[in-house]
Design an enzyme around this catalytic site. Structure first.
Site, PDB file in Angstrom:
ATOM      1  N   ASP A  54      12.447  23.688 -31.748  1.00 54.76           N
ATOM      2  CA  ASP A  54      11.666  22.935 -32.735  1.00 54.76           C
ATOM      3  C   ASP A  54      12.401  22.812 -34.064  1.00 54.76           C
ATOM      4  OD1 ASP A  54       9.332  22.496 -31.120  1.00 54.76           O
ATOM      5  OD2 ASP A  54       8.864  24.617 -31.355  1.00 54.76           O
ATOM      6  N   ASP A  95      17.933  26.953 -31.115  1.00 45.22           N
ATOM      7  CA  ASP A  95      16.485  26.918 -31.280  1.00 45.22           C
ATOM      8  C   ASP A  95      16.039  25.501 -30.875  1.00 45.22           C
ATOM      9  OD1 ASP A  95      13.852  27.545 -32.463  1.00 45.22           O
ATOM     10  OD2 ASP A  95      14.474  26.137 -34.019  1.00 45.22           O
TER      11      ASP A  95
END
Length: 301
Positions: free
Chosen positions: A40, A38
């Site tokens: 953020d 991922d």
């Protein structure tokens, strides 16, 4: 001292299972391994200069205050619904499609330019965890692909990688919402399938593009995608339990999942420990992940 600090930031629910998985991946060799991450609050820090770091969507100022305000209104309305415990998954998925669709519409309508993306990133309170460059270098040397999955905007993530790391990596690809700009640098549309917070997984793989390729036809599946599908061991990095779904479209043999628990630690640690193989707390740097990756790629048992 570094190791003691690292150990205090690292929580492992089942050490014997983790060792078994490391051995299994090590025996299969680096050519069977891929990393799915991922973006953020996973590759980037949760806290930057004492305040909450911005997300790749949140940092965008489109140079039009009216449209920035409209996007903020959508956020204020939909964000609580995304985490509501009382809304079922099917309804929530529809709401997320609605939110992302409206936001993308505002970006086109408000005349977003590539220049405003550059400026937004340059001004943004966003930075990578320490050790991200070293992790990417370690993986690149061993030809291990890194797929960055994000419900954000691929073009912004590319700009953040370029401007904050000052380096490109041939093994890093982005699976995210990709913009189409006209010759004058104005946003005209989005390419491919909408990726939102509840559907980002390997089914979106065909939207991935190498980070150093600014353009090119990304509509069709590539041989590279097929080779990624043959890499059946996965090191997965995320900061939400929902990120575990990023490997859903992949027929993996062994997966080691790493969770970054950045805040509300006391209330969340037990469910993170149950969900992930390894949990790093307190906005930890990447050194622990590098250590894990080197154990997985070691030629010694």
């Amino acid at each position: 001292m570094e190791d003691t600090k690292q150990a205090s930031e690292m929580v492992v629910g089942d050490p014997a299972l983790l060792e078994k998985k490391i051995d299994s991946i090590r025996l299969a060799g680096p050519h069977k391994l891929q990393v799915i991450a991922d973006f953020d609050a996973t590759l980037t820090k949760f806290w930057v200069n004492g305040t909450r770091g911005l997300s790749s969507h949140g940092l965008l100022q489109q140079g039009n205050p009216e449209y920035d305000a409209k996007r903020q209104q959508l956020y204020d309305y939909y964000h609580p619904l995304e985490f509501s415990p009382t809304i079922g998954l099917e309804e929530k998925t529809k709401l997320m499609e609605e939110w992302w669709g409206k936001t993308h519409g505002l970006l086109v309508e408000g005349g977003l330019t590539y220049e405003s993306i550059r400026k937004s990133v340059a001004d943004a309170n966003i930075s990578f965890r320490e050790g991200v460059v070293e992790l990417f270098e370690f993986l690149e040397e061993r030809d291990i692909p890194v797929l960055i999955f994000s419900a954000g905007l691929a073009d912004i993530i590319e700009e953040v990688l370029r401007s904050k790391l000052n380096k490109t990596f041939k093994n890093v690809r982005i699976v995210s919402n990709r913009m189409v700009f006209d010759d004058d640098g104005h946003l005209v549309s989005f390419k491919g399938k909408l990726i939102h917070s509840l559907n980002k997984n390997e089914h979106a793989l065909d939207m991935a593009a190498p980070v150093h390729e600014q353009s090119g036809d990304l509509n069709g599946p590539s041989d590279e995608n097929d080779s990624v599908k043959k890499r059946t061991n996965v090191l997965l990095l995320g900061d939400h339990i929902g990120d575990l779904g990023m490997s859903d479209g992949l027929n993996y043999e062994t997966r080691i999942s790493v969770g970054f628990l950045n805040h509300n630690i006391e209330n969340s640690i037990s469910c993170y420990r149950d969900a992930f193989d390894v949990v790093f707390v307190n906005d930890a740097p990447m050194w622990g992940v590098i250590k894990l990756a080197s154990q997985m790629c070691s030629s010694e048992s």
